[in-house]
Write an enzyme that holds these catalytic residues in place. Structure first.
Site, PDB file in Angstrom:
ATOM      1  N   GLU A 165       0.786  -1.319   0.089  1.00  0.00           N
ATOM      2  CA  GLU A 165       0.053   0.386   0.019  1.00  0.00           C
ATOM      3  C   GLU A 165       0.726   1.072   0.291  1.00  0.00           C
ATOM      4  OE1 GLU A 165      -3.720   2.547   1.828  1.00  0.00           O
ATOM      5  OE2 GLU A 165      -1.783   2.695   1.416  1.00  0.00           O
ATOM      6  N   ASP A 178       1.859  -1.634   6.876  1.00  0.00           N
ATOM      7  CA  ASP A 178       1.991  -1.157   7.880  1.00  0.00           C
ATOM      8  C   ASP A 178       1.214  -1.491   9.560  1.00  0.00           C
ATOM      9  OD1 ASP A 178       4.029   0.457   7.172  1.00  0.00           O
ATOM     10  OD2 ASP A 178       2.335   2.170   6.929  1.00  0.00           O
ATOM     11  N   ASP A 215      -0.118  -1.292  11.614  1.00  0.00           N
ATOM     12  CA  ASP A 215      -1.206   0.196  12.334  1.00  0.00           C
ATOM     13  C   ASP A 215      -2.129   0.595  12.101  1.00  0.00           C
ATOM     14  OD1 ASP A 215      -1.222   1.514   9.986  1.00  0.00           O
ATOM     15  OD2 ASP A 215       0.097   3.103  10.391  1.00  0.00           O
ATOM     16  N   ASP A 265      -4.526   1.947   9.550  1.00  0.00           N
ATOM     17  CA  ASP A 265      -4.663   2.044   8.601  1.00  0.00           C
ATOM     18  C   ASP A 265      -3.922   0.242   7.397  1.00  0.00           C
ATOM     19  OD1 ASP A 265      -5.930   4.327   8.347  1.00  0.00           O
ATOM     20  OD2 ASP A 265      -3.606   5.294   8.160  1.00  0.00           O
TER      21      ASP A 265
END
Ligand code: 1YM
Length: 643
Positions: free
Chosen positions: A430, A503, A505, A507
């Site tokens: 991404e 990632d 996290d 998102d």
């Protein structure tokens, strides 16, 4: 269950136990008996013991089973059945209890005249659990006495003796999995709870409780479903919107078998068909599923024509009538034949006939008596049929416009040189900066990079015709090369490792979940074949002078930091948190996350399609409230998709 139990009248007789082969074989090749020595094998030990207790319930002698994880990952299973027989077996001169726990394949299940119906997975059983435990003890409450016996690694360590008196009957088994045999001996409460809940749904009227007594992990659940598989269907549909109020239930039997079906349609687009044979999940389907599907399509078409809802020349396909359907099929039979790669497919053709006739008789009658439901179901299927036609047209036009069949690859793909899919990997990344690092860092001989950007389409909320034309999904469909949905063909897949790199996290977790939802709905064989992975990027970077190391968890960070200061506790180690993949340079990304020699990949598995369906529905579906609750309960971004 009840009808079947009445046929099981023959009492136990110690001479019926058959003696087959030695337990050394189990320790030599544990995978052959419990599938693997990873977490799934570890949990399998519990299911084997519980299966014996469930058999006792099927025979009509037991209505309560307790499963406890004690401190130290000791498992205790208790039932209130007759107690394992303790009398001396003629053939061996030993107590039946000893034979059950020390001889492979021993058990009433195997000789003629034992249980008529048995759950035990391919007949392994108690002795396998003994073989793979560093200690195991059994207390049998029977005849007013408590008989005690102990074992270790397949051998008896204490002769059977009476240790007390009792006012009830039943069996208590405690064991500890052998650390020499398993990668890890820590039990997961939720895994056991979900499995026991499924068993409680499948055995109406059986009370099963699960309890975690480990310090800091305390938990307790009690499962009892008067309605059996009806309640299973309601449970699966709990966050969906049913289009008719009551779950439809049908059952029937023949001389040596019973079949039960429960179903309910919701306003969604997905099919959740879950089948079982003798309480064993059959994810690959088989004869019972075939019988169900054929009868369902035939009955609904016939009813539609008769009620003049369908025109004479209109026919609904199986996919049309199963859109938004949640159904459980459970058959119980004397001699189940399990086939297929993972022995997860039922081969008995008499089950096709039985389920077909149950559905033919009962569903037609139901529709006649409940015309409003019949109308709602048929209208939904007709809409599905029209949407399918629209999707087909959309697919064709996309194909023409973009040359899907020409083999032309999308711009967003940096392909690898290798052509053998078994050797090829594709990283789905991404964001442009992360994709840039991945392209710079990769080994282009066998690693391809596909960059995704922006928010992806939420596939739970979209119908097939939208998905084919979607500009985010389309490059991925073309790059993978195997098509989607009904037309998906794993033979054409261009990479055998599909690695989602996002990632660590919120998102990243979001994009991972979206992608997995898409794979789950439209390319499920990818997950079933174990081709989908999640990359595991490091979380921390530790620097001391010229030495740089990375850590993937807080524990590892602390351990490495201590290690780096081992020669001089006062040395300064600088610790930085990696903010995201985009922040790493190509070399760093290769070293930590992409180099097959050093990286960690998490394989995405689908052990429990029902649980997956639940999570995806809750996280992605129309209903906002359950999603909020789920997120609150599951904290931050802990989407555990690795079940
Ligand atoms: C916590 C585990 O194993 N319960 C259990 C096992 C048996 C019986 C009852 C039992 C079976 C029969 C007759 C019979 C088993 N017996 C055998 C064998 N719980 C647990 N409860 N009486 C009691 O099969 O006829 C194997 S398992 F082989 F000895 F009959």
């Amino acid at each position: 269950m009840a009808e079947l139990n009445e046929k099981v009248t023959q009492e136990y007789d110690a001479s019926k136990i058959q003696v087959l082969e030695g337990l050394e074989a189990v320790r030599m090749r544990p995978g052959m008996y419990i599938g693997s020595t990873s977490s799934s094998g570890l949990h399998h030990l519990v299911y084997e013991i519980v299966d014996n207790a469930i058999d006792e319930a099927l025979a009509g002698y037991c209505d309560h089973i307790q499963v406890v994880i004690e401190p130290g990952d000791v498992i205790k299973v208790t039932d209130n059945g007759r107690g394992i027989p303790v009398d001396i077996q003629e053939q061996t001169g030993k107590p039946a209890l000893e034979v059950v726990y020390t001889v492979l394949h021993a058990g009433g299940k195997f000789g003629a005249g034992g249980y008529k119906v048995s759950g035990g997975l391919h007949g392994v059983g108690a002795s396998v659990v003994n073989a793979l435990s560093d200690w195991l003890e059994v207390d049998v409450h029977k005849n007013g006495h408590i008989y005690h016996m102990a074992f270790s690694r397949g051998e008896k360590t204490e002769d059977m003796r009476v240790i007390g008196t009792t006012d009830h009957t039943g069996t208590v088994v405690r064991f500890h999995p052998d650390p020499e045999m398993f990668d890890d001996t820590v039990y997961d409460y939720e895994t056991l709870h979900v499995r026991m809940r499924e068993q409680a749904f499948l055995n109406a009227g059986l009370r099963i409780s699960t309890k975690d007594e480990r310090p800091g992990k305390e938990a307790f659940d009690e499962m009892y479903y008067e309605g059996g598989i009806r309640e299973f269907v309601s449970f699966i549909n709990q966050n969906k919107a049913p289009i008719h109020q009551d779950v439809i239930y049908m059952s029937g039997d023949r001389a040596d078998a019973t079949a039960e079906v429960a179903l309910q349609w919701n306003d969604g687009y997905n099919e959740a068909l879950v089948s079982f044979a003798n309480n064993i999940h059959t994810p690959e389907g088989g004869m019972h599923e075939t019988g169900f599907k054929t009868a369902l399509t035939r009955v609904l078409n016939a009813y539609g024509h008769k009620a003049k809802i369908l025109k004479d020349d209109e026919t609904l396909s199986g996919d049309d009538v199963r859109e938004g359907l949640t159904a459980i099929i459970s058959v119980k039979l004397t001699n189940p034949q399990f086939e297929g790669q993972t022995k997860a497919k039922l081969g008995n053709s008499e089950m096709r006939t039985l389920v077909d006739s149950v559905v033919s008789d009962k569903l037609e009658q139901f529709m006649e008596e409940n015309p409003a439901v019949g109308k709602a179901v048929l209208e939904k299927a007709m809409t599905a049929s029209r949407a399918r036609e629209a999707a087909r047209k959309a697919r064709e036009s996309v194909r023409r416009k973009t040359g899907l069949e020409s083999g032309q690859m999308p711009d967003k793909l940096q392909d690898c040189n290798e052509r053998d899919p078994a050797l090829c990997e594709i990283y789905i990344v991404e964001g442009d900066s992360a994709a840039g690092s991945a392209i710079g860092g990769r080994d282009s001989r066998f690693q391809a990079i596909l960059s995704m950007w922006g928010k992806m389409l939420n596939v739970e909320k979209a119908r097939a015709d939208k998905i084919y034309g979607n500009d985010k999904l389309y490059p991925m469909i073309v790059a993978l090369g195997a098509g989607i949905g009904q037309e998906f063909n794993i033979e054409k897949l261009r990479y055998h490792k599909i690695i989602i790199m996002a990632d660590a996290d919120v998102d990243g977790s979001h994009i991972r979940t979206l992608l997995l939802t898409f794979f789950f709905r439209y390319m499920r064989p990818l997950i079933e074949n174990g081709y989908v992975y999640s990359a595991v990027p490091p979380l921390f970077k530790l620097t001391r002078g010229k030495t740089v190391r990375v850590a993937y968890s807080e524990e590892e960070r602390d351990a490495i930091s201590a290690e780096m200061r081992a020669d001089n506790p006062n040395a300064k180690v600088e610790i930085n948190r990696f903010k995201g993949l985009g922040e790493m340079d190509p070399h760093e990304l290769w070293e930590t996350t992409m180099d097959p020699e050093k990286r960690t990949l998490r394989r995405i598995t689908l052990e429990d399609a029902v649980a997956a369906d639940q999570i995806f529905t809750v996280l992605m579906g129309e209903e906002v409230e359950p999603r909020k609750l789920w997120i609150e309960e599951n904290a931050k971004y802990a989407v555990n998709l690795d079940y």
